[in-house]
Design an enzyme around this catalytic site. Structure first.
Site, short mmCIF file in Angstrom:
data_model
loop_
_atom_site.label_atom_id
_atom_site.label_comp_id
_atom_site.label_asym_id
_atom_site.label_seq_id
_atom_site.Cartn_x
_atom_site.Cartn_y
_atom_site.Cartn_z
CG ASP A 1 -49.44 6.84 -50.33
OD1 ASP A 1 -49.92 5.85 -49.95
OD2 ASP A 1 -48.24 7.20 -50.47
CG ASP B 1 -49.91 6.63 -54.23
OD1 ASP B 1 -50.80 5.79 -53.76
OD2 ASP B 1 -48.90 6.90 -53.78
CG ASP C 1 -44.96 8.61 -52.93
OD1 ASP C 1 -43.82 8.05 -52.82
OD2 ASP C 1 -45.62 7.90 -52.39
#
Length: 506
Positions: A206, A403, A399
């Site tokens: 990410d 996600d 995080d």
């Protein structure tokens, strides 16, 4: 569950009725007040506002919505009141899909049974049966053979065959590896995940909060006709009454105390910017829309990040670039992963393409996919899964709440634990407590070292046991050799397993 809306304000005539989001139908009109969660996906039909999309996209800068804009459930309405027409039932809405993805993604994981479990399943009954045959059959078949001699051999055979060395040292190697990783600030939730890390071929990241700090700061100041200090000072004072993330980053960059006595006539124009009088000068700070609205010529070059254009008394005096900062060790993390023979590094982000491409290029990532919602991320992950080998593993590093579904779906989900959301930490298999991406390569080194120690113990224990078992069956060794092959080998294997705790030079 934090992103699940508790109610929806449905407009019925001139009244607002609080109802459960499940009861709202497509076509119903809902009103979302400032500070409320958007309960269902819809299209804005009245009003304008800034909405916090961080729960879905992970991006910190709020998005502006106006009449005609699509809004997604799970986001938070920051300032204005908006009226929207519902386009999807709750079961089909974005927030519902995220919750469903988290609940069901983990069921797709394949947990490979460890070698020792399979080995012990057949090994123990086989050696017990052989020992019984060894005690009974030879005295009945071989001339001169005595039961006492062959029972002694069978007992020695049984002592040697005891699988203590394997049963104790192999889990201990993995516990050592997990303990070593925790010394480095990495929590691994099970030995199977530590084992899988050694087989990782693709690492997917990410962006916001993982490779970048997730905090927007002033990156560049470009003045025209004034000094950098003056441009920043005027902008920070004009924006001082706003709690918008952009305003906060300007105040942080200015770092001095704001003198409110210098400011008057503050007007915040939603989705445009701020107009305020500072030291008797009319300061306008905002986006392109504000400059166009005031008919002020502005810098039109291609810029990456959030741009605050500034004018004083209708004269353009420059612009300030605000963007998310890349973490200090992100580039090093990618470099180390490539050195560790990771075949592909990929970034999935909800941010726009220009920002995603810039970060990917800066860090040396192989691929980048931008402007993705959580469901899109899972879809994209399924595509990337097809690019790995049968034995290879895919790790995802993230995080945020957005996600969680991808972390749960990946072979190994790695979460940033320092600033990461509870949902991400819960869904992940590995948690990096220091928020440093470079710890991924370190954990992979620990994983490979742990596996090497476990394999050494397996080969050593089984090798010694097979030799002594054969010698015991032929009566060449005594019970002392059998005890060494059991207890001695166990102690040596356990001492070897302790090496997994030593992670100083990794």
């Amino acid at each position: 569950m934090d992103i699940r809306p508790d109610y929806a304000n449905v407009k019925k005539g001139d009244e607002l009725v609080k109802v459960d989001p499940d009861e709202v139908q497509i076509g119903d009109i809902i009103v979302i007040k400032a500070g409320e969660k958007i309960p269902l996906d819809g299209k804005v039909i009245e009003g304008s506002s800034m909405i916090d999309t961080s729960a879905l996209t992970g991006e910190s800068v709020p998005r502006e919505v106006e009449v005609g804009s699509d809004i997604l459930s799970g986001c938070i309405n920051i300032n204005g009141v908006i009226t929207a027409e519902v386009t999807k039932e709750f079961g089909e809405s974005t927030v519902s899909k995220i919750l469903d993805l988290v609940e069901n993604a983990s069921s797709k994981k394949s947990n490979s049974e460890q070698f020792i479990t399979k080995f012990a399943r057949y090994y123990t009954p086989v050696v017990v049966i052989i020992a019984v045959f060894l005690a009974i059959i030879p005295p009945l078949v071989i001339d001169g053979a005595t039961f006492s001699d062959w029972i002694y051999r069978a007992l020695a055979f049984l002592v040697v065959s005891c699988p203590c060395a394997l049963v104790i040292s192999i889990p201990l190697s993995f516990f050592g590896g997990i303990g070593g990783a925790s010394k480095k600030g990495v929590l691994v939730k099970g030995s199977n995940y530590l084992e899988a890390l050694a087989e990782t071929e693709i690492v997917v990241f990410d962006k916001t909060g993982t490779l970048t700090k997730g905090v927007f700061n002033v990156q560049e100041i470009h003045p025209e006709g004034v000094s950098k200090e003056e441009l920043l000072e005027l902008t920070a004072h004009a924006e001082s009454y706003s709690n918008h993330p952009i305003s906060l980053s300007l105040k942080r960059a200015y770092s001095k105390e704001i003198d409110n006595g210098r400011i008057s006539d503050v007007e915040e124009i939603s989705g445009h910017g701020v107009i305020a009088t500072v030291d008797g000068k009319k300061v306008m700070a905002g986006n392109i829309k504000l400059m166009k609205m005031m008919d002020i010529p502005y810098f039109k070059g291609e810029l990456i990040g959030t741009i605050v254009h500034v004018a004083v008394n209708n004269k353009y005096i420059g612009y300030i670039v605000i963007a998310d900062e890349v973490k200090e060790d992100s580039a090093q993390a990618i470099k180390e992963l490539k050195a560790a023979n990771i075949k592909q590094t990929v970034m999935l982000t909800g941010d726009n393409k220009s920002i995603g491409s810039k970060v990917a290029k800066e860090l040396g990532l192989d691929k980048v996919y931008a402007e993705l919602l959580p469901a899109d991320k899972v879809e994209k992950l399924e595509e990337i899964f097809l690019q790995k080998s049968k034995k290879g593993k895919l790790a995802f590093v993230g995080d945020g709440i957005n996600d969680a579904p991808v972390l749960a779906r990946a072979d190994i989900g790695i979460a940033m634990g320092g600033l990461g959301s509870d949902a991400a930490i819960e869904a992940a298999d590995v948690v990096i407590m220091t928020d440093e991406p470079s710890k991924i390569a370190t954990t992979m080194k620990i994983s490979k070292k742990t596996l090497k120690i476990a394999h050494q113990n397996i080969v050593f224990a089984i090798g010694i046991k097979i030799i002594v078992l054969i010698l015991s069956a032929f009566g060449i060794t005594t019970m002392w050799a059998a005890i060494f092959a059991d207890v001695g080998v166990t102690i040596i294997a356990v001492l070897n397993a302790f090496r997994a705790l030593n992670v100083k030079n990794l």
